[in-house]
Design a protein around this motif. Sequence first.
Motif, mmCIF file in Angstrom:
data_model
loop_
_atom_site.group_PDB
_atom_site.id
_atom_site.type_symbol
_atom_site.label_atom_id
_atom_site.label_comp_id
_atom_site.label_asym_id
_atom_site.label_seq_id
_atom_site.Cartn_x
_atom_site.Cartn_y
_atom_site.Cartn_z
ATOM 1 N N ARG A 100 51.301 73.796 10.110
ATOM 2 C CA ARG A 100 52.239 73.808 11.243
ATOM 3 C C ARG A 100 51.969 72.649 12.194
ATOM 4 N N GLY A 105 54.655 71.373 14.730
ATOM 5 C CA GLY A 105 55.208 72.661 15.156
ATOM 6 C C GLY A 105 54.698 73.167 16.493
ATOM 7 N N VAL A 117 54.397 83.269 17.565
ATOM 8 C CA VAL A 117 54.110 82.589 16.294
ATOM 9 C C VAL A 117 52.992 83.337 15.562
#
Length: 407
Positions: A100, A105, A117
């Motif tokens: 990620r 991200g 998340v």
Amino acid sequence: MAMAGSAVGLGNIWRFPYMVGEHGGAAFIIIYIACCLLVSLPIFFAESIIGKATRKDTFGALESLAPKSRKVGYVAILASFIILSFYSVVGGWSFDYLIRSCAGGFSGLGLDEAKTVFASMGGSPVESVSCMLVFLGLTAMIVGAGVDKGIGRFSKISIPVLFLMVVLIAIVSLRLPGAEKGVEYLVKPDFSKIDGPAVAAALGQSFFSLSLGVGTILTYSSYMQEDENILSAGGWTAFFDTVFALIAGFAIMPAVFAAGIEPAAGPSLVFETLPVIFSRMGVVLPVVFFLAILIAALSSSISMLEVVVAWLVDQKGMRRSHAVLAVFGAAALLGSACAVAPRVFSTCDFISSNVLMMIGALAFALIVGWKMPRERVLHYVRYRFVYMLIRYVAPVMIVAIAVTNLL
Ligand code: PFF
């Protein structure tokens, strides 16, 4: 390097800094170092002597030194296997977060979003199980490549790199405005916080951090060269492990305080708070941080897998590659259960750290302190006071923390 790799792991990064802050800063650090020197290091030497003197796997070593206690070998091997399974879940999360962060991200992430998340990753069985399998697969590949070519080579390269990465994060973190509060949290001594539970916490942490009682140190020591010295191997491992834990503290807590966030421990520190903080510092730092966590976790998980593989190869006559595959399969099953069911995860953690590890450590200390001939032990540890620590202090303290933690 491999022993240092086994010792340096998630325990140093997500538990030690918080424990220091909560239990009186520098006062706790002093107690922790005393526990390492007086109890954990002697147990480390005991475990190491058993491995080096017999050159066997955990079960075989106990069978040849203390045949009546050989079944404790199974306890240690089981503990390694269980820790491997739940540790791989966290290793998988680190892998997930590394990907990620590489994809950018985390840029502009807020705390609430970070919580979402993490919850969504944990709540998605496919994601958490597949990442766990990737982590376990990497562990199996390294162990499958052999002791020298796999474990040795990986450790020699990754541990210095890991050290540099954490130093880099600490430098960045210490230069943030407001970082002094984090430094104060870690070092300001408060001796009033040193009580029985704080000492038990320090001892428990030093056990886990030095990977004691589950056969990893025993198995690695069985591969030592004849002229390698147990005292210096143990001393350096403990020194490196403690220094690493302290630097991790200085990498993490100043950043937490600079961001004005309450410090925490465990998953919420690494997977909620820190992504938010590091994401404010560009795209590179989160990648470095999660790569560091992944390497730290891998260098520990390979030592747990090696314990079980060494047993299957030595005692059951399996080929190394088959043994690695068999343990991979079994750990994948238990790891999947840990990944999808938080209760299975916490039960595995509790049983292995509070019960099985303690039984293993106690047995190692008693076998070396009471069963092996005194002269043979002194040949390895040289100093009589070290022998006394193994024989008297370590067993008493293990029983004391086991009782404190279970009550
Ligand atoms: N020492 C590792 C850590 O601090 O994260 C944990 C660990 C590794 C425990 C290997 C047990 C073990 F066999």
